[in-house]
Design an enzyme around this catalytic site. Sequence first.
Site, PDB file in Angstrom:
ATOM      1  N   GLN A 133      52.871  15.910  49.815  1.00 20.02           N
ATOM      2  CA  GLN A 133      54.031  15.469  49.049  1.00 20.02           C
ATOM      3  C   GLN A 133      55.235  15.094  49.908  1.00 20.02           C
ATOM      4  O   GLN A 133      56.122  14.397  49.428  1.00 20.02           O
ATOM      5  CB  GLN A 133      54.425  16.548  48.041  1.00 20.02           C
ATOM      6  CG  GLN A 133      53.369  16.754  46.972  1.00 20.02           C
ATOM      7  CD  GLN A 133      53.753  17.839  45.987  1.00 20.02           C
ATOM      8  OE1 GLN A 133      53.483  19.004  46.225  1.00 20.02           O
ATOM      9  NE2 GLN A 133      54.395  17.476  44.905  1.00 20.02           N
ATOM     10  N   HIS A 157      46.887  23.037  49.554  1.00 15.86           N
ATOM     11  CA  HIS A 157      47.722  22.644  48.414  1.00 15.86           C
ATOM     12  C   HIS A 157      47.242  21.274  47.930  1.00 15.86           C
ATOM     13  O   HIS A 157      47.854  20.237  48.219  1.00 15.86           O
ATOM     14  CB  HIS A 157      49.192  22.606  48.837  1.00 15.86           C
ATOM     15  CG  HIS A 157      50.176  22.575  47.703  1.00 15.86           C
ATOM     16  ND1 HIS A 157      51.232  23.439  47.593  1.00 15.86           N
ATOM     17  CD2 HIS A 157      50.276  21.767  46.619  1.00 15.86           C
ATOM     18  CE1 HIS A 157      51.947  23.156  46.508  1.00 15.86           C
ATOM     19  NE2 HIS A 157      51.376  22.143  45.892  1.00 15.86           N
ATOM     20  N   ASN A 209      46.853  26.950  46.492  1.00 18.16           N
ATOM     21  CA  ASN A 209      47.904  26.722  45.510  1.00 18.16           C
ATOM     22  C   ASN A 209      47.306  26.397  44.147  1.00 18.16           C
ATOM     23  O   ASN A 209      46.537  25.438  44.016  1.00 18.16           O
ATOM     24  CB  ASN A 209      48.776  25.533  45.961  1.00 18.16           C
ATOM     25  CG  ASN A 209      49.927  25.276  45.004  1.00 18.16           C
ATOM     26  OD1 ASN A 209      50.865  26.073  44.906  1.00 18.16           O
ATOM     27  ND2 ASN A 209      49.873  24.166  44.279  1.00 18.16           N
ATOM     28  N   GLU A 210      47.621  27.197  43.173  1.00 17.16           N
ATOM     29  CA  GLU A 210      47.337  26.905  41.762  1.00 17.16           C
ATOM     30  C   GLU A 210      45.896  26.535  41.417  1.00 17.16           C
ATOM     31  O   GLU A 210      45.629  25.398  40.988  1.00 17.16           O
ATOM     32  CB  GLU A 210      48.267  25.787  41.281  1.00 17.16           C
ATOM     33  CG  GLU A 210      49.732  26.105  41.413  1.00 17.16           C
ATOM     34  CD  GLU A 210      50.627  25.056  40.758  1.00 17.16           C
ATOM     35  OE1 GLU A 210      50.161  23.932  40.483  1.00 17.16           O
ATOM     36  OE2 GLU A 210      51.803  25.374  40.498  1.00 17.16           O
ATOM     37  N   TYR A 260      57.293  27.727  35.882  1.00 20.59           N
ATOM     38  CA  TYR A 260      58.049  26.572  35.400  1.00 20.59           C
ATOM     39  C   TYR A 260      58.393  26.697  33.920  1.00 20.59           C
ATOM     40  O   TYR A 260      59.545  26.665  33.538  1.00 20.59           O
ATOM     41  CB  TYR A 260      57.272  25.269  35.641  1.00 20.59           C
ATOM     42  CG  TYR A 260      57.269  24.857  37.093  1.00 20.59           C
ATOM     43  CD1 TYR A 260      58.278  24.070  37.602  1.00 20.59           C
ATOM     44  CD2 TYR A 260      56.263  25.288  37.956  1.00 20.59           C
ATOM     45  CE1 TYR A 260      58.296  23.700  38.940  1.00 20.59           C
ATOM     46  CE2 TYR A 260      56.272  24.918  39.295  1.00 20.59           C
ATOM     47  CZ  TYR A 260      57.293  24.129  39.781  1.00 20.59           C
ATOM     48  OH  TYR A 260      57.321  23.769  41.102  1.00 20.59           O
ATOM     49  N   GLU A 266      57.319  29.167  43.452  1.00 24.58           N
ATOM     50  CA  GLU A 266      57.910  27.897  42.987  1.00 24.58           C
ATOM     51  C   GLU A 266      58.635  28.119  41.671  1.00 24.58           C
ATOM     52  O   GLU A 266      58.130  28.807  40.781  1.00 24.58           O
ATOM     53  CB  GLU A 266      56.843  26.811  42.723  1.00 24.58           C
ATOM     54  CG  GLU A 266      56.241  26.192  43.945  1.00 24.58           C
ATOM     55  CD  GLU A 266      55.193  25.131  43.622  1.00 24.58           C
ATOM     56  OE1 GLU A 266      55.321  24.444  42.581  1.00 24.58           O
ATOM     57  OE2 GLU A 266      54.244  25.001  44.403  1.00 24.58           O
ATOM     58  N   TRP A 282      61.414  25.043  44.023  1.00 24.35           N
ATOM     59  CA  TRP A 282      60.686  23.803  44.228  1.00 24.35           C
ATOM     60  C   TRP A 282      61.664  22.682  43.938  1.00 24.35           C
ATOM     61  O   TRP A 282      62.140  22.607  42.808  1.00 24.35           O
ATOM     62  CB  TRP A 282      59.459  23.695  43.299  1.00 24.35           C
ATOM     63  CG  TRP A 282      58.697  22.443  43.611  1.00 24.35           C
ATOM     64  CD1 TRP A 282      58.833  21.225  43.014  1.00 24.35           C
ATOM     65  CD2 TRP A 282      57.721  22.286  44.635  1.00 24.35           C
ATOM     66  NE1 TRP A 282      58.007  20.309  43.604  1.00 24.35           N
ATOM     67  CE2 TRP A 282      57.309  20.934  44.604  1.00 24.35           C
ATOM     68  CE3 TRP A 282      57.148  23.138  45.590  1.00 24.35           C
ATOM     69  CZ2 TRP A 282      56.347  20.422  45.477  1.00 24.35           C
ATOM     70  CZ3 TRP A 282      56.194  22.637  46.445  1.00 24.35           C
ATOM     71  CH2 TRP A 282      55.803  21.287  46.381  1.00 24.35           C
ATOM     72  N   TRP A 314      53.094  14.618  42.219  1.00 21.88           N
ATOM     73  CA  TRP A 314      51.718  14.205  41.921  1.00 21.88           C
ATOM     74  C   TRP A 314      51.668  13.360  40.639  1.00 21.88           C
ATOM     75  O   TRP A 314      52.061  13.845  39.586  1.00 21.88           O
ATOM     76  CB  TRP A 314      50.793  15.414  41.715  1.00 21.88           C
ATOM     77  CG  TRP A 314      50.943  16.480  42.735  1.00 21.88           C
ATOM     78  CD1 TRP A 314      51.648  17.645  42.603  1.00 21.88           C
ATOM     79  CD2 TRP A 314      50.381  16.511  44.054  1.00 21.88           C
ATOM     80  NE1 TRP A 314      51.564  18.397  43.748  1.00 21.88           N
ATOM     81  CE2 TRP A 314      50.789  17.721  44.661  1.00 21.88           C
ATOM     82  CE3 TRP A 314      49.582  15.628  44.795  1.00 21.88           C
ATOM     83  CZ2 TRP A 314      50.417  18.082  45.959  1.00 21.88           C
ATOM     84  CZ3 TRP A 314      49.219  15.987  46.076  1.00 21.88           C
ATOM     85  CH2 TRP A 314      49.628  17.200  46.644  1.00 21.88           C
TER      86      TRP A 314
HETATM   87  C1  BGP Z   1      53.314  22.543  40.985  1.00 21.29           C
HETATM   88  C2  BGP Z   1      52.780  22.112  42.322  1.00 21.29           C
HETATM   89  C3  BGP Z   1      53.749  21.393  43.179  1.00 21.29           C
HETATM   90  C4  BGP Z   1      54.744  20.525  42.450  1.00 21.29           C
HETATM   91  C5  BGP Z   1      55.221  21.103  41.141  1.00 21.29           C
HETATM   92  C6  BGP Z   1      55.899  20.112  40.246  1.00 21.29           C
HETATM   93  O1  BGP Z   1      52.275  22.595  40.091  1.00 21.29           O
HETATM   94  O2  BGP Z   1      52.337  23.241  43.058  1.00 21.29           O
HETATM   95  O3  BGP Z   1      53.017  20.744  44.177  1.00 21.29           O
HETATM   96  O4  BGP Z   1      54.376  19.218  42.410  1.00 21.29           O
HETATM   97  O5  BGP Z   1      54.203  21.677  40.392  1.00 21.29           O
HETATM   98  O6  BGP Z   1      54.952  19.356  39.571  1.00 21.29           O
HETATM   99  P1  BGP Z   1      55.101  17.829  39.299  1.00 21.29           P
HETATM  100  O7  BGP Z   1      55.443  17.246  40.618  1.00 21.29           O
HETATM  101  O8  BGP Z   1      53.774  17.382  38.807  1.00 21.29           O
HETATM  102  O9  BGP Z   1      56.155  17.696  38.298  1.00 21.29           O
END
Ligand code: BGP
Length: 469
Positions: free
Chosen positions: A14, A115, A159-160, A292, A369, A415, A423
């Site tokens: 990223q 990641h 990651n995730e 989030y 994050e 984050w 992404w």
């Molecule tokens: C998480 C990821 C990150 C980041 C973030 C925000 O899921 O670990 O890499 O991208 O989300 O997501 P997005 O960029 O899709 O909004």
Amino acid sequence: MAKFLWGSATAAYQCEGGWKEGGKGMSNWETFCHSEKNVVNPVTGDVASDHYHRYEEDIRMLSEGGQNAYRFSIAWTRIIPKGVGERSREGIEFYHRILDTCKKYKVEPLVTLYHYDLPQGLFEKGGWENRDTVQAYIEYAKVCFEEFGDKVKLWATVNEPNYETICCYGRGNYPPNVQDLSRRWKAMYHLLLASAGAVSAYKDMKGKGQIGIVSDSYSIEALKDTPEYKEAIYMADLFYNRCVNEVSVNGVYSQGFIDKLKSDGFDLSYMLEEDKETFIKGKVDYLGINAYDRTLVKPYSGGETVMTANNTGDGKTKNETIIKGWFALDEDPYTEKNAWGCELYPKAVYNLLMQLKEIYPHTPIIITENGLGYYDKLEDGCVHDEYRVEFLKSYLEWIKKAIDDGCDVRGYFVWSTMDLYSWINGYKKRYGLVYVDYDNDNNRIPKDSYYWYKQYILSEGEKFNAKIQ
Ligand code: BGP
């Protein structure tokens, strides 16, 4: 972890760019972003935030912003360009430089080994659906432990595993762009086996730090308090949270999860008896939580599985989820959402932390994050992102309350450190504390949230330290 970690986070694909530099091999994301499948926001991470060349500036700014920790990921394809076999000295040296820069600015590195970006060769052989990827990953992890072990005291294996496999095999918006949950469960199993294998290798190598996993976890809630809605909460908890956390923390899969997969008729023949030992040996030292939004659910009421995502921010495609025989996602019409449909509901982090404390009372947590994606505007050299300040502040207030109520939280990472590639969502969806002016030589401009975070750490930081010995 002697003190509370105050930091921010990035991931290699990223932000680094430099996709053909330093002997780097191709990953599945480079291939995908350059392919005709990349249609939603057809951009690439070829240059991204140019962190490959500007890492010193980024780490310096992070440190000057009062932060004491930096979470970043290593690109497997810089260390072992083909995924297996020969190491690249040049790639290894790049991360040595990043780690030395962290040291120079008194910043604690938290290093994620994987990641989302998988070496292309392994991806072509089935990626995480292929058991060989597990062994290849463990070998790669060992190279990192050997090379960077003296400089890194905090590792994150992957990651995730939930969110990555949802996007790869549920929504189908990440490579390999598939919609087939049986393939999701298989890929996730191998990701978790790889994670446990790396933890176990780290212990065998007498690693001197702590190693955990980064799990996107959710407070699963419902708008009604009926037995059907409670059942939907239980199902969604298995689907998003327990499928990852249980085996990572306790070393065994939750029986409820396995029973559900069996009753759905999924083939689980890839779950081998001999893996049980790896999972037991591979229990994490801490749980990294990416927090989030809240997950609001309702009972499944018929129809086929549907999983779609709003990647455009214009609301043309909604975030819709129906998991046949499990649950469906609900929506609260009264709560605030960002343009991508992410609900702004800060109390969710408190609810989640208190649940985790109940279920895994002995496992410390790091918030790896938390942040807000937004269409930020640069005006007269400034970015007035008071919405982000509001978001971060309210999450932190709830995290603080969870700590006061006995939850063992050891750190917090925003984050993201600076704006970077999101992404599928492209570059207009920004999360950074620092603005990256992509049209102007990738210049860095601290946003209001950067200054606010610095001040917050100064004035409130100590209050988060209380539980840490
Ligand atoms: C998480 C990821 C990150 C980041 C973030 C925000 O899921 O670990 O890499 O991208 O989300 O997501 P997005 O960029 O899709 O909004």
